[in-house]
Design an enzyme around this catalytic site. Structure first.
Site, PDB file in Angstrom:
ATOM      1  N   HIS A 152      47.600   9.695 181.392  1.00 41.75           N
ATOM      2  CA  HIS A 152      48.852  11.195 180.917  1.00 41.75           C
ATOM      3  C   HIS A 152      48.982  10.867 179.413  1.00 41.75           C
ATOM      4  O   HIS A 152      50.319  11.079 179.045  1.00 41.75           O
ATOM      5  CB  HIS A 152      49.766  11.470 181.525  1.00 41.75           C
ATOM      6  CG  HIS A 152      48.860  11.713 183.207  1.00 41.75           C
ATOM      7  ND1 HIS A 152      48.412  13.202 182.784  1.00 41.75           N
ATOM      8  CD2 HIS A 152      48.857  11.126 184.190  1.00 41.75           C
ATOM      9  CE1 HIS A 152      47.644  13.509 184.141  1.00 41.75           C
ATOM     10  NE2 HIS A 152      48.234  11.885 184.597  1.00 41.75           N
ATOM     11  N   ASN A 186      49.461  18.296 188.743  1.00 42.02           N
ATOM     12  CA  ASN A 186      48.180  18.524 187.721  1.00 42.02           C
ATOM     13  C   ASN A 186      47.618  20.253 187.882  1.00 42.02           C
ATOM     14  O   ASN A 186      48.701  21.285 188.410  1.00 42.02           O
ATOM     15  CB  ASN A 186      46.818  18.175 188.240  1.00 42.02           C
ATOM     16  CG  ASN A 186      46.796  16.281 188.212  1.00 42.02           C
ATOM     17  OD1 ASN A 186      47.385  15.601 186.605  1.00 42.02           O
ATOM     18  ND2 ASN A 186      46.578  15.700 189.119  1.00 42.02           N
ATOM     19  N   TYR A 191      54.536   5.030 189.650  1.00 45.16           N
ATOM     20  CA  TYR A 191      55.217   5.523 187.925  1.00 45.16           C
ATOM     21  C   TYR A 191      56.692   4.674 187.561  1.00 45.16           C
ATOM     22  O   TYR A 191      56.788   4.889 186.760  1.00 45.16           O
ATOM     23  CB  TYR A 191      55.089   7.113 188.870  1.00 45.16           C
ATOM     24  CG  TYR A 191      54.260   8.062 188.720  1.00 45.16           C
ATOM     25  CD1 TYR A 191      53.356   8.009 189.763  1.00 45.16           C
ATOM     26  CD2 TYR A 191      54.301   8.591 187.550  1.00 45.16           C
ATOM     27  CE1 TYR A 191      51.399   8.335 189.280  1.00 45.16           C
ATOM     28  CE2 TYR A 191      52.905   9.759 187.617  1.00 45.16           C
ATOM     29  CZ  TYR A 191      51.313   9.325 188.704  1.00 45.16           C
ATOM     30  OH  TYR A 191      50.616  10.265 188.409  1.00 45.16           O
TER      31      TYR A 191
END
Length: 485
Positions: A55, A128, A338
């Protein structure tokens, strides 16, 4: 140096299972003792400096979320507590595989990551523009993304690696069908839906829980881009989507999305025909209809791209009371990966940057670290428990429990039907869309070097729908293996 075909950890220990993370029972949470999983994810997060590993190319905007339907019977989340309540938010759209300077109009899933600045802290819904994903266990994520990146020898994209991995991972078939179809290239960031993709848990004030899936439906409608036009724009105007979003907001044409959810009773998870925690599957809207929650509106562009879009850090582990994780194995891995990536890429104090800082006052015992730019807690008490009236836990905000059972081991999901939903999606398309899907797949697979890989993937398509597999085989000048007919 001798060749060793036995997969090992970085310290040379053999790996017994590289496909399934270790959980407390088949549906239990992922175990911290799975050091192979932790090593893979931690190493993977540190493979690129300084842009995001995935990303990397993104665009963002500020806006607000307004509740339009009272769902407090399902969740005690304060920002969803009353009709008309508005919560400021920031969204980051992104492509997945390309680098920071890559083109916007490539065939790729789009990240759809929303940060809600609630009165109980930041809630990040990191999804997404697809309701599903390629894999369903975080232990496979580094391997999957490696296939999407550049070959370490040629430094070129490698279709052989892409399709080799997919052919060996039939759980990817549903997402591959989605990606290679019309929705694989959105016309703009404003004309695509967004999804939480994973299953989450909502808990109300009484402690009652339900499973939930999120759907952001674009009020502008869903519009896609012809591949030939997309390729032309990629060469002539690689920042097309970024500019389109910026200009729309700048001109007062504020894009919006209606948030809807599917609600599943807790007990249904044990009897539903697909595992509801498998992110490669969807829940039928007939079984669990969409329920409106509210509206998201984007009405302000960033003042500084780096400070806001590039330095924003979102994690599915950032939750607020009333919203909790599910046993989804892919989600369980993301809860760690993350935030770990942000600590590495931006720094230990990334959550103190203005774009990430919660609107309510932070109160904890975290101190020091690189780039600590506030008063570092001053001279206040710096440990807990303590006798000096420092911040203390609030038992009413404990995460609700759920039952687990079984043996702590590396196990797959109980259900391995990777073909029914992919076939349903293929049959849902009209004839023209199916032809475009097949043409896109054939064009991509023609670049694969080994017929063995093509043949294995053709069998996957055939198992989803005989016509699907046959048409792709014909397009590649191959035949469907007799063993699958």
């Amino acid at each position: 140096m001798t060749t060793n075909n036995r997969l090992t950890t970085s310290w040379g220990s053999p790996v017994g299972d590289n496909q399934n993370s270790m959980t407390a029972g088949g549906r239990g949470p992922t175990l911290l003792q799975d050091v192979h999983l932790l090593e893979k994810l931690a190493h993977f997060n540190r493979e690129r400096v300084p842009e995001r590993v995935v990303h990397a190319k993104g665009a963002g905007a500020h806006g607000y979320f307004e509740v339009t339907n009272d769902l407090s019977k399902y969740t005690k989340a304060d920002f969803l507590s009353e009709v008309g309540k508005r919560t400021p938010m920031f969204i980051r759209f992104s492509t997945v595989a390309g680098e920071l300077g890559s083109a916007d109009t490539v065939r790729d899933p789009r990240g759809f990551a929303v940060k809600f600045y609630t009165e109980d802290g930041n809630y990040d819904l990191v999804g997404n523009n697809t309701p599903i994903f390629f894999i369903r266990d975080a232990i496979k994520f580094p391997d999957f993304i490696h296939t999407q990146k550049r070959d370490p020898k040629t430094h070129l994209k490698n279709p052989t690696a892409v399709w080799d991995f997919w052919s060996h991972s039939p759980e990817s078939l549903h997402q591959v069908t989605y990606l290679m179809g019309d929705r694989g290239i959105p016309a703009s960031l404003r004309t695509m839906n967004g999804y939480g993709s994973h299953t989450f848990k909502w808990v109300n004030k009484e402690g009652d829980a339900v499973w939930v899936k999120y759907h952001f439906i674009a009020d502008q409608g869903v519009k896609n881009m012809d591949p030939q036009l997309a390729a032309k724009i990629a060469g002539e105007h690689p920042d097309y989507h970024t500019e389109d979003l910026f200009n729309a907001i700048e001109n007062g044409d504020y894009p919006s999305w209606t948030l809807k959810v599917q609600i599943m009773p807790i007990e249904d998870a044990n009897t539903y025909r697909f595992d509801p925690f498998d992110v490669t599957k969807v829940w039928s809207h007939k079984d669990y209809p969409l329920i409106e929650v509210g509206k998201m509106v984007l009405d302000k562009n960033p003042e500084n791209y780096f400070a806001e879009v590039e330095q924003v850090t979102l994690s599915p582990g950032n939750m607020v009371p009333g919203i909790e994780p599910s046993p989804d194995k892919m989600l369980q891995g993301r809860l760690f990966a993350y935030s770990d990536a942000h600590r590495y890429r931006v720094g230990a104090n990334h959550n103190m940057l203005p774009i990430n800082r919660p609107k309510n006052e932070q109160a904890n015992y975290q101190r020091d670290g690189q780039m600590r730019f506030d008063n570092n807690g001053g001279g206040s008490v710096y440990y807990e428990p303590n006798s000096f009236n420092g911040p203390a836990e609030t038992p009413e905000n404990k995460t609700s429990g759920f039952a687990v059972n079984g043996v702590a081991e590396s196990v797959s999901y109980d259900h391995d039907d990777h073909y029914t939903q992919a076939g349903d999606l293929y049959r849902l398309m009209d004839a023209d869309e199916r032809e475009r899907l097949v043409a896109n797949i054939v064009a991509s697979m023609k670049e694969v070097k080994l017929d063995e890989i093509k043949q294995r993937q053709i069998q996957n398509f055939y198992k989803a729908d005989p016509e699907y597999g046959t048409k792709i085989a014909e397009g590649l000048g191959l035949s469907v293996g007799e063993e699958v007919k």
